[in-house]
Write an enzyme that holds these catalytic residues in place. Structure first.
Site, PDB file in Angstrom:
ATOM      1  N   GLN A 113       1.276  -1.436  -0.270  1.00 13.71           N
ATOM      2  CA  GLN A 113      -0.134   0.335   0.080  1.00 13.71           C
ATOM      3  C   GLN A 113       1.027   1.221  -0.302  1.00 13.71           C
ATOM      4  O   GLN A 113       0.827   1.941   1.117  1.00 13.71           O
ATOM      5  CB  GLN A 113      -1.209  -0.387   0.527  1.00 13.71           C
ATOM      6  CG  GLN A 113      -2.165  -1.252   1.877  1.00 13.71           C
ATOM      7  CD  GLN A 113      -2.812  -1.292   2.450  1.00 13.71           C
ATOM      8  OE1 GLN A 113      -3.481   0.009   2.845  1.00 13.71           O
ATOM      9  NE2 GLN A 113      -2.705  -2.339   2.893  1.00 13.71           N
ATOM     10  N   HIS A 146       8.655  -3.915  -1.219  1.00 14.96           N
ATOM     11  CA  HIS A 146       7.951  -4.062  -2.250  1.00 14.96           C
ATOM     12  C   HIS A 146       8.045  -2.956  -3.072  1.00 14.96           C
ATOM     13  O   HIS A 146       7.727  -2.815  -4.925  1.00 14.96           O
ATOM     14  CB  HIS A 146       6.831  -3.994  -1.896  1.00 14.96           C
ATOM     15  CG  HIS A 146       5.949  -4.686  -3.078  1.00 14.96           C
ATOM     16  ND1 HIS A 146       5.884  -5.838  -3.713  1.00 14.96           N
ATOM     17  CD2 HIS A 146       4.462  -3.497  -3.391  1.00 14.96           C
ATOM     18  CE1 HIS A 146       5.051  -5.795  -4.213  1.00 14.96           C
ATOM     19  NE2 HIS A 146       4.612  -4.637  -4.592  1.00 14.96           N
ATOM     20  N   LYS A 210       0.312  -8.837 -16.756  1.00 17.10           N
ATOM     21  CA  LYS A 210      -0.422  -9.168 -15.733  1.00 17.10           C
ATOM     22  C   LYS A 210      -2.034  -8.407 -15.302  1.00 17.10           C
ATOM     23  O   LYS A 210      -1.357  -6.877 -15.491  1.00 17.10           O
ATOM     24  CB  LYS A 210       0.143  -9.714 -14.363  1.00 17.10           C
ATOM     25  CG  LYS A 210      -0.597  -9.883 -13.668  1.00 17.10           C
ATOM     26  CD  LYS A 210       0.039  -9.412 -12.352  1.00 17.10           C
ATOM     27  CE  LYS A 210       0.297  -8.505 -11.273  1.00 17.10           C
ATOM     28  NZ  LYS A 210       1.227  -9.087 -10.112  1.00 17.10           N
ATOM     29  N   ALA A 242       0.476 -17.195  -4.484  1.00 17.24           N
ATOM     30  CA  ALA A 242       0.446 -18.143  -5.448  1.00 17.24           C
ATOM     31  C   ALA A 242      -0.693 -17.695  -6.393  1.00 17.24           C
ATOM     32  O   ALA A 242      -0.350 -18.460  -7.204  1.00 17.24           O
ATOM     33  CB  ALA A 242       1.438 -20.009  -4.786  1.00 17.24           C
ATOM     34  N   THR A 244      -1.268 -15.736  -8.622  1.00 20.20           N
ATOM     35  CA  THR A 244      -0.117 -15.161  -9.578  1.00 20.20           C
ATOM     36  C   THR A 244       1.213 -15.984  -9.889  1.00 20.20           C
ATOM     37  O   THR A 244       1.419 -16.081 -11.355  1.00 20.20           O
ATOM     38  CB  THR A 244       0.737 -13.217  -9.641  1.00 20.20           C
ATOM     39  OG1 THR A 244       0.063 -12.573  -9.110  1.00 20.20           O
ATOM     40  CG2 THR A 244       2.243 -13.521 -10.414  1.00 20.20           C
TER      41      THR A 244
END
Length: 330
Positions: A113, A146, A210, A242, A244
């Site tokens: 986020q 991230h 994606k 998992a 993706t």
């Protein structure tokens, strides 16, 4: 020699070296003990308990006045509990007159986020940065955030390490001849990471386009790059449910990949993740110990866990000795 990069390192002999203190929360005690061992230290004593109503009852049992203190706490699930434990420990150390406090967060929760994706949505990664700072941290040591811009959410120094040296050393033992391996990014955001790995392994890269319909739901639509007849390695910073990952495996196998394995720093592995990995066509999933594996994940033969303890221990020693840590940022 640096245990991570293999380069020769000259650590300064500081008079304050005995004032190094390493504490651990309860989220990843095994990693903390391993870090302390590689740093040539023992974990300092802190009692983390709960009152009958569930509130955290914490007591620092070693003297930290004037010390250089490192607090190791992965803010993995249960994320809120582990964050509160970190905040309270930082506050206790600040009030105990520690000279400097470094929050070591091998896994930084709420990192996904990191921006507003909808009107009236929070930027929770920034909230956590503010809370860590106001609780008493003077600097932060993290692994594979991230999003790189999270470093800018802090008004204190952030040392952002990467697990690449650990994963690369393992992959070099398994990767075959040049041109036979392709590094696959499961989305456009991971291309830079995939390119860095491919360069060091002499491999090509591919990208899976994606589209995410909702949180924890994704659909792989299109493959960019050639994987036919090659060994594909999917590379990501974390594996959560998992979904993706297993869709990417199916996509690669349908496009002619000989075999598919995967690497990720943070094994969140929530919900149906382990079951999905077990029944998928994935050959192997290599992760690190920034997050402890669940009993179910430890039983899965496809999951192999490597340790980032030597990497973090080396960073702690260099930070404490006021030495450069730049050679670890690879």
């Amino acid at each position: 020699m640096c245990p991570v990069t293999g380069n020769r390192v000259h650590h300064k002999n500081h008079e304050t070296s005995s004032h190094l203190r390493i504490f651990s929360g309860s989220s990843n005690l095994a990693l903390a003990e391993s870090i302390a061992k590689h740093a040539g230290e023992t974990l300092s004593k802190a009692n983390v308990a709960r009152f009958s109503d569930g509130e955290i009852n914490l007591e620092i049992q070693d003297n930290v006045r004037g010390c250089d203190v490192f607090v190791i706490q992965s803010t993995c699930p249960p994320t809120n509990e582990n964050y509160m434990e970190l905040f309270i420990m930082l506050d206790a150390l600040k009030r105990a007159s520690a000279a400097r406090i470094t929050a070591v967060t091998p896994y930084y929760g709420y990192a996904r986020q990191d921006r507003k994706v909808a009107p009236r949505a929070p930027i929770s990664a920034k909230v956590m940065a503010d809370l860590i700072t106001v609780s008493g941290a003077d600097r932060v040591l993290a692994v594979d955030l991230h999003a790189g811009q999270i470093q800018g959410f802090f008004d204190i120094p952030v040392d952002h390490l990467f697990s690449m040296p650990v994963l690369i050393n393992y992959l070099k033992e398994t990767v075959t001849g040049e041109g036979e391996t392709v590094i696959v990014s499961p989305d456009a955001g991971g291309v830079e990471r995939a390119r860095a790995f491919a360069k060091r392994l002499g491999a090509s890269i591919a990208i899976i386009d994606k589209r995410r319909n909702a949180p924890n739901e994704a659909k792989a639509l299109h493959l960019i790059g050639g994987v036919d007849g090659k060994n594909a390695i999917i590379l990501d910073d974390l594996i959560d449910t998992a979904g993706t990952l297993t869709q990417a495996v199916d996509t690669l196998l349908s496009h002619g990949a000989k075999k598919v394995s995967a690497c990720a720093t943070h094994p969140v592995l929530s919900g149906p993740a382990v079951e999905r990995i077990t029944v998928s066509g994935l050959q192997e999933l290599v992760v690190t110990d920034t997050i402890p594996l669940s009993p179910q994940a430890r039983k899965c033969r496809k999951i192999k866990q490597l340790s980032v303890a030597p990497l973090l221990a080396e960073a702690i020693k260099r930070i404490h000795g006021n030495d450069s840590v730049s050679s670890l940022f690879i």
